[in-house]
Design an enzyme around this catalytic site. Structure first.
Site, mmCIF file in Angstrom:
data_model
loop_
_atom_site.group_PDB
_atom_site.id
_atom_site.type_symbol
_atom_site.label_atom_id
_atom_site.label_comp_id
_atom_site.label_asym_id
_atom_site.label_seq_id
_atom_site.Cartn_x
_atom_site.Cartn_y
_atom_site.Cartn_z
ATOM 1 N N HIS A 50 5.289 -76.400 -24.612
ATOM 2 C CA HIS A 50 5.902 -75.171 -24.099
ATOM 3 C C HIS A 50 4.829 -74.197 -23.602
ATOM 4 O O HIS A 50 5.033 -72.982 -23.594
ATOM 5 C CB HIS A 50 6.775 -74.494 -25.157
ATOM 6 C CG HIS A 50 7.785 -75.403 -25.770
ATOM 7 N ND1 HIS A 50 8.993 -75.699 -25.160
ATOM 8 C CD2 HIS A 50 7.760 -76.130 -26.919
ATOM 9 C CE1 HIS A 50 9.668 -76.539 -25.920
ATOM 10 N NE2 HIS A 50 8.942 -76.829 -26.982
ATOM 11 N N SER A 174 -13.292 -71.576 0.287
ATOM 12 C CA SER A 174 -12.396 -70.539 0.774
ATOM 13 C C SER A 174 -13.021 -69.914 2.013
ATOM 14 O O SER A 174 -14.242 -69.815 2.116
ATOM 15 C CB SER A 174 -12.175 -69.471 -0.309
ATOM 16 O OG SER A 174 -11.608 -68.302 0.238
#
Length: 340
Positions: A50, A174
């Site tokens: 979870h 980038s």
């Protein structure tokens, strides 16, 4: 009918694409994942359920889960027998029998299809049921879905610094942020596999149905089978390329584990239960739920327990680095299963 030629050609194209292109590419990828699993089988890491810190595992065992899933479906894909037909306009050998009634057309057509390495399907309309094609597409769909999950897990591990990426001199991370090394191969793979499965999903849905003895809607759809295979192949190649850029950040994994001693409370309460403490879970829940615990807090809790010296020693020996169950053994078992 021309369909007898058309469908046989597609059967051969699918078989050869699977055998000569898809399966070899998958084999390389599964082998690489297996080798990484073996390399990292004893490298502890924080498990997450979870999204929250859970009991520890090893990177090798987590990789082996994917390797086994892919290997099993690889075996399934490899075993699927592809069908073809040679029985005329509605599948009854009408013209064949009218022109040459003394020929054993059932045997003749079966022998011919067999000679091509395909399985004869004698029970068809003009359309050969595409069930064997669909089994191929379903198998590829599952393989691709497993790999999408694999790519996403690796992406998360990279984001969390579990893996470091090798820097390629000419790669731009980038356009504006020069420090970045992006996991572009895994992202490209995820995208390509997603497109492949969009096509495969529609092929599975559409090709299961044909109106009466024939309609033409399958013909234009089948022209996209190659696209689905091609996008799948690009996905496999991109994942493999991405894997080859990764190295495990063992230092970080160890540091993170030692910041989360609460993850061994499962083991503590289980050992206490085996000793007859029916309130063990409740005690550990009150002590640890929602908390981040360190070594001293765990040590003090155990020292205060009213248990025999042997049990106390067993509890004090538990650490986030050794509470790994049979993770390494599971990797060894997986290596035995994957035969390449």
């Amino acid at each position: 009918t021309t369909y007898d030629i058309d469908t046989t050609a597609y059967s051969l194209a699918i078989k050869r694409s699977r055998d000569n292109i898809i399966l070899p590419s998958l084999k390389l990828l599964i082998r690489e994942i297996k080798q990484m699993a073996e390399l990292y089988k004893g490298k502890p890491m924080l498990g997450r359920t979870h999204g929250q810190p859970a009991v520890p595992t090893t990177m090798g065992k987590e990789l082996m889960v994917f390797a086994i899933r892919l290997f099993r479906e690889y075996q399934e894909l490899k075993s699927i027998i592809i069908e073809a037909k040679l029985n005329g306009a509605v599948g009854n050998y009408n013209a064949h029998f009218a022109a040459f009634p003394n020929v054993n057309w059932l045997k003749f057509s079966a022998d011919f299809i067999d000679s091509l390495g395909l399985k004869p399907n004698l029970f068809t309309t003009q359309i050969m049921p595409y069930d064997s094609f669909i089994k191929i597409f379903q198998s590829l769909f599952l393989i691709n879905q497993v790999l999408i999950g694999f790519n996403q897990d690796l992406w998360r591990y990279i984001s969390d610094d579990y893996f470091l990426q090798k820097i390629e001199e000419k790669q731009v991370g980038s356009s504006t942020m020069p420090q970045k090394v992006n996991p572009i191969d895994l992202e490209n793979s995820e995208g390509n596999l997603g497109i492949a499965n969009s096509l495969l999903g529609f092929l599975i849905q559409k090709l299961a149905i044909s109106r009466l003895q024939r309609d033409l809607s399958d013909k234009t759809v089948k022209r996209n089978i190659g696209m689905a295979f091609a996008y799948s192949l690009l996905g496999y190649q991109s994942t493999l390329k991405g894997l080859n850029k990764l190295s495990l950040n063992e230092k970080f994994l160890k540091e993170e584990l030692l910041e989360h001693w609460e993850i061994i409370t499962e083991g503590i309460q289980t050992i206490l239960k085996t000793g007859g403490d029916i309130q063990a879970y409740e005690k550990l829940k009150e002590f640890s739920q929602g908390k981040k615990l360190d070594q001293n807090q765990i040590k003090n809790f155990v020292e205060d327990l009213k248990v025999n010296p042997k049990t106390k020693k067993q509890l004090l020996n538990l650490t986030p680095l050794n509470y790994l169950g049979l993770a390494e053994k599971l990797v060894d078992e997986g290596i035995k299963i994957i035969k390449f």
